[in-house]
Design an enzyme around this catalytic site. Structure first.
Site, PDB file in Angstrom:
ATOM      1  CE  LYS A  71     -22.188 -15.182   5.622  1.00  0.00           C
ATOM      2  NZ  LYS A  71     -22.194 -14.129   6.643  1.00  0.00           N
ATOM      3  N   GLY A  95     -10.942  -8.562  -2.453  1.00  0.00           N
ATOM      4  CA  GLY A  95      -9.753  -9.118  -1.825  1.00  0.00           C
ATOM      5  C   GLY A  95      -9.433 -10.544  -2.196  1.00  0.00           C
ATOM      6  NE  ARG A 139      -4.265  -1.632   1.704  1.00  0.00           N
ATOM      7  CZ  ARG A 139      -5.101  -2.172   2.582  1.00  0.00           C
ATOM      8  NH1 ARG A 139      -4.897  -2.040   3.869  1.00  0.00           N
ATOM      9  NH2 ARG A 139      -6.154  -2.828   2.163  1.00  0.00           N
TER      10      ARG A 139
END
Ligand code: AMP
Length: 399
Positions: A200, A356, A29
């Site tokens: 999900k 991710g 990052r």
């Protein structure tokens, strides 16, 4: 970012992982923010950098105070200085006396890093007074933290109010994320195929619904596929299922039919007798899974069918793995899809990987350089693709 000889307040995402000794374990990052910081320095600006690190408001000391030792951005100073190739000053507060004194004294080419913005509860509340104090330190505001653009926080959104339109800009990283996202949201080359996987349905409902207005094909894999299987009346054994979302799954299947969109579910699955890498496995039809067995990856037939659709697409969006790719016996489906996406990209398709787990999946396959764009903004990218306005984006583009 055509600013020069100005004091620039830059919001970056330095929320890097640290080990128990507060050593940075992955500096991706920080590295990603360097091009923007260097570009601003080359134009003789002075930089006042701000970021959050972790969740200090949620993980306070026993006496209710902030755990400064754990969450201070001072942990970042040396690595930032090395990567930037220039000394970095540190302000021991975010908007207090130290920050004010040091930012006032800052000269062209110098860099000041402010203390963690989340040491102040006002940050996450998006509070105006706090944002104004940040804004007062600089002439110009640059936001390069796409990963937090979906949050209306003081340093990512509210602060922009205090700068006129010509005094605020996206950083290079954020600009790149938005431009690439727009390639799938605005006039995508067709056929456009979306691949949605992961655990999900409930996390991806809005995405799937939004995509049904845009795509030609939608491929569903991963744990969420079994809720759709159930909606079609299949036997799914002990596979992951959200019973309260079965009706919604039915609705989405009908909507796809009405819109003439190809809605692909995995015809077969690799099933296991426990959620374990050493479990017994076999392949079976996804709608006829034995009692006490669970689907943990897509099967060979599904891999072939999905790959054929992907390989003839011109725009591809991928979010979420096809199976429990963290365990080798259930990683093959995700890997097959990664190869199909890379193949299509080589044939000229535009491919965007967001979220991710799909990012780690593509990295695990070693194909990260063979797709068009990998987004670093998990939640922010998801919300952008869901058609939501991101506060961090709106704050820059609006007056
Ligand atoms: P998400 O964060 O929603 O993209 O979900 C990613 C997670 O879904 C990964 O940790 C996978 O292991 C998990 N996953 C994928 N397929 C399945 C499956 N068939 N059963 C249970 N978990 C799954």
């Amino acid at each position: 970012m055509n600013f020069s000889n100005s004091k620039v307040l830059v919001r970056v995402d330095f929320n890097v992982p640290l080990d128990g000794q507060s050593q940075i374990t992955d500096d991706t990052r920080i590295e990603r923010a360097i091009p923007t910081l260097k570009a601003l320095l080359e134009k003789k600006n002075a930089l006042i950098i701000m970021s959050h690190l972790g969740r200090p408001q949620k993980k306070k000391n026993d006496d209710g105070s902030i755990n400064v030792k754990k969450f201070t951005l001072e942990h970042i100073v040396n690595r930032l200085s090395t990567l930037l190739g220039t000394p970095v000053q540190f302000a021991k507060d975010t908007v207090g006396e130290d920050a004010m004194t040091k930012s006032e004294a800052l000269r062209a080419g110098e860099v000041l890093l402010l203390e963690n913005t989340r040491f102040h509860a006002e940050e996450e509340a998006g509070e105006e007074g706090f944002a104004n104090q940040l804004a007062k330190m600089a002439d110009v505001y640059v936001n390069d933290a796409f990963g937090t653009a979906h949050r209306a926080h003081a340093s990512t959104a509210t602060v922009a109010k205090f700068f006129s339109k010509d005094k605020k800009a996206f950083g290079l990283l954020m600009n790149n994320e938005i431009e690439n996202a727009q390639k799938v949201t605005n006039n995508p080359a067709r056929p456009f195929t979306a691949i949605v996987g992961g655990a999900k349905v409930s996390d991806k409902i809005l995405l799937i619904r939004q995509l049904l207005d845009k795509v030609d094909n939608i491929i569903i894999g991963g744990g969420m596929a079994y809720t759709f299987m159930k909606a079609q009346g299949g036997s799914i054994g002990t596979s992951l299922v959200e019973l309260d979302k079965v009706a919604l799954a039915k609705e989405l299947l009908q909507l796809a039919k009405d819109k003439n969109i190809k809605f692909l579910l995995p015809k077969d699955s690799i099933i296991a007798d426990s959620f374990n890498k050493d479990a017994n496995t076999k392949i079976c039809s996804s709608d006829n899974i034995d009692e006490n067995w669970m689907g943990l990856d897509i099967g060979e037939v599904a891999r072939k069918e999905f790959s054929d659709v992907i390989e003839s697409s011109k725009t591809i969006l991928w979010n979420g793995p096809m199976g429990v790719f963290e365990m080798e016996p259930f990683a093959g489906g995700t890997r097959a899809i990664a190869h199909a996406v890379a193949f299509a990209t080589d044939q000229g398709a535009f491919s965007l990987i967001g979220g991710g787990d799909s990012v780690s999946a593509i990295n695990q396959s070693g194909l990260e350089n063979q797709v068009s764009f990998i987004s670093t903004g998990g939640g922010a990218m998801l919300e952008y693709l869901e058609g939501k306005e991101l506060p961090g984006v709106a704050a820059i583009t609006q007056d």
